[in-house]
Write an enzyme that holds these catalytic residues in place. Sequence first.
Site, PDB file in Angstrom:
ATOM      1  N   GLY A  88     -47.346  23.363   8.637  1.00 14.05           N
ATOM      2  CA  GLY A  88     -46.008  23.947   8.739  1.00 14.05           C
ATOM      3  C   GLY A  88     -45.942  24.879   9.927  1.00 14.05           C
ATOM      4  O   GLY A  88     -46.926  25.553  10.272  1.00 14.05           O
ATOM      5  N   GLU A  89     -44.774  24.905  10.565  1.00 14.41           N
ATOM      6  CA  GLU A  89     -44.622  25.733  11.764  1.00 14.41           C
ATOM      7  C   GLU A  89     -44.846  27.197  11.437  1.00 14.41           C
ATOM      8  O   GLU A  89     -44.254  27.752  10.523  1.00 14.41           O
ATOM      9  CB  GLU A  89     -43.232  25.539  12.369  1.00 14.41           C
ATOM     10  CG  GLU A  89     -43.038  26.278  13.676  1.00 14.41           C
ATOM     11  CD  GLU A  89     -41.831  25.799  14.457  1.00 14.41           C
ATOM     12  OE1 GLU A  89     -41.578  26.314  15.556  1.00 14.41           O
ATOM     13  OE2 GLU A  89     -41.132  24.879  13.961  1.00 14.41           O
ATOM     14  N   GLY A  90     -45.712  27.831  12.191  1.00 16.55           N
ATOM     15  CA  GLY A  90     -46.097  29.215  11.956  1.00 16.55           C
ATOM     16  C   GLY A  90     -47.440  29.309  11.278  1.00 16.55           C
ATOM     17  O   GLY A  90     -48.280  30.126  11.652  1.00 16.55           O
TER      18      GLY A  90
END
Length: 641
Positions: free
Chosen positions: A561-563
């Site tokens: 997931g982004e982050g």
Amino acid sequence: MSLDGWNTLLVLGGIRSGKSEFAESLVADAATVRYVATAAGGGDDDAEWAARIAAHRERRPATWNTEETADDPRRLADVIAAARPEETLLVDDLGGWVTVLLDPAHQPADDTVTVAELAAAVRDCPARLVLVSPEVGLSLVPTTPLGRAFTDALGAVNRAVADACDAVVLVVAGQPVRLKPATPEPAPAAEPSPGRSPVNGTAVPAQAGPSDARPADDAAALPASPPVTTPEVPAAAAPVPAADGTGRTPPAMTLPVADTGLVIQPGMELPMPDDHTGPQAVERLATLDVPGTGLGVLEQVVSFAAATQGTPTPIPWQSVRVLLLHGDHDGGSAAGTPDGESARRAESARAGQGVLARLAAESGASLQVVTAPTAAAIEDGPALTAEQVDAALRYGWRLAAEAVDSGVHLLVVAACGAGTEAAAAAVLAATAGAEAPAVLGRVVTPDGEIDDVAWMARCAAVRDALHRTRRASRDAKDVLAQLGGGDIAVATGILLGATARRTPVLLDGPVGVAAGLVSRDLAGQARHWCMLADHGGHPAVKLAADVLGLSPLTELRLDLGEGANALTVLPLLRSVLALAAALPPRPSGEAADDADEPEPVEQDEPDFREPEPAGPGPTSTETEPPGPTSTEPAEPGARAG
């Protein structure tokens, strides 16, 4: 006119208005005056300008001492700050100072900081100080970019200095008019307005402060800044304590944010990282006591940190904030995403649960969940209105400014909205000319299966959106309005706000790199403050990184997931910086060894001789004595000897 009670005074006036003569009359009774000349000489090809300078010099009394700052405009603030209470200073004029400041010879530079330093020096000056400056606010808008850059910068300088002075006088046709009353106590000084700086030697007008444009009400479109939480680490892991930031370069841009009507538009001039400290840090690595060949590709981490911190010995980022953007996209962009999935992930992060919250806790990072406006279906119409785009940009800027003000040293952009990958693919296709199927990642269901039908629906949505906007403008705000959506607009504002405050940003997903692509048209400096942790094998991230010139620090092909991908890599980056900062130099030992070694004994050099040829021929080094046959031609059929 009576001007009693002032210590610092600004004299404004138009060309040939008599402002310099009036300023000189104010200090005529001083025993001695330090006259600070700011303008550069006109050179041999500008006799008229040289004559003006000569006339100014002849008018000054013999008791005055002249000091010039044209070689280094930053020295003007130092001269004023170092003045003693018993001295009298006359600075003539700020127009010449701005001209030198915008000279390409003094770029790249953070001109906004220089203006702020000048205003602070004027405000705290203990000496009696008079400053002269041209008033350009009553003239027409120049027709050239260079002329507009000068008037914009000079207007910003005049406002900043006027706020810092006790009194301000405008001279019109030789008649002084008091604009700011002189009082024994100086009025509270407002924040200096930012100036302008040229790009690559060419001045470009850029509005990076309040203007007469209609201020937007951010609260009507976006909520107030959400609370910041620091997730607790489950059993056995303790958060990393935040550092106080000692040794870091303090934020240098303090531009007004949403509540003062900040206007974000193309051509903004923001700071650049330090050009020199990055290479110096890499050179320093070569001198450290490392038992191997060094840090390899992770040297770029040290170089990036050195440039953004402004020191060749950067320290690890201790205070980190994760900004999780939750903004959904309607229509085909979100095909294949279960209803409510993005909201569930956002609530999980708020509660300190899930992958992102756990990694943030392990890293000692604070987590802030940000709700962005929901984007409409891009295949049918614009994702956002122009007003929503402006509000989202200012909102992101404010989030970055608030983080830096609270002591944050590094920002991490995260996203959990539905349809973000398709929106990023649309932005990439519009700005870099990519084909949607080539940059749109496969759709994977919660069960781990590949959903080709959903992937085709996303591709169709992007295709239809690009066809709908084929004749539309491709500037930054139009791309955000037509294709980007709320999360990408807020992320763009975060990048710009972080750049203005000299704070690096760690990216790793489609929303972050899409914001980087859009920010190029608003402020090209923003991408230099971004670092890409891992492309995760995502085609859009890989292509956008290539366009932006960002090299992934790792290639772990993470898909958390982004982050979350960035937070996984963050401990490694911190370890590299800690190692580079703590290792001692490699011991040379040459001095001690020289004392013990005996002096070398001189030996005769061997006599070098040419090797003898194996037989007769043109390579022979021997010369035959001349004879009577040496000049005679050889007989036909005879062998050469």
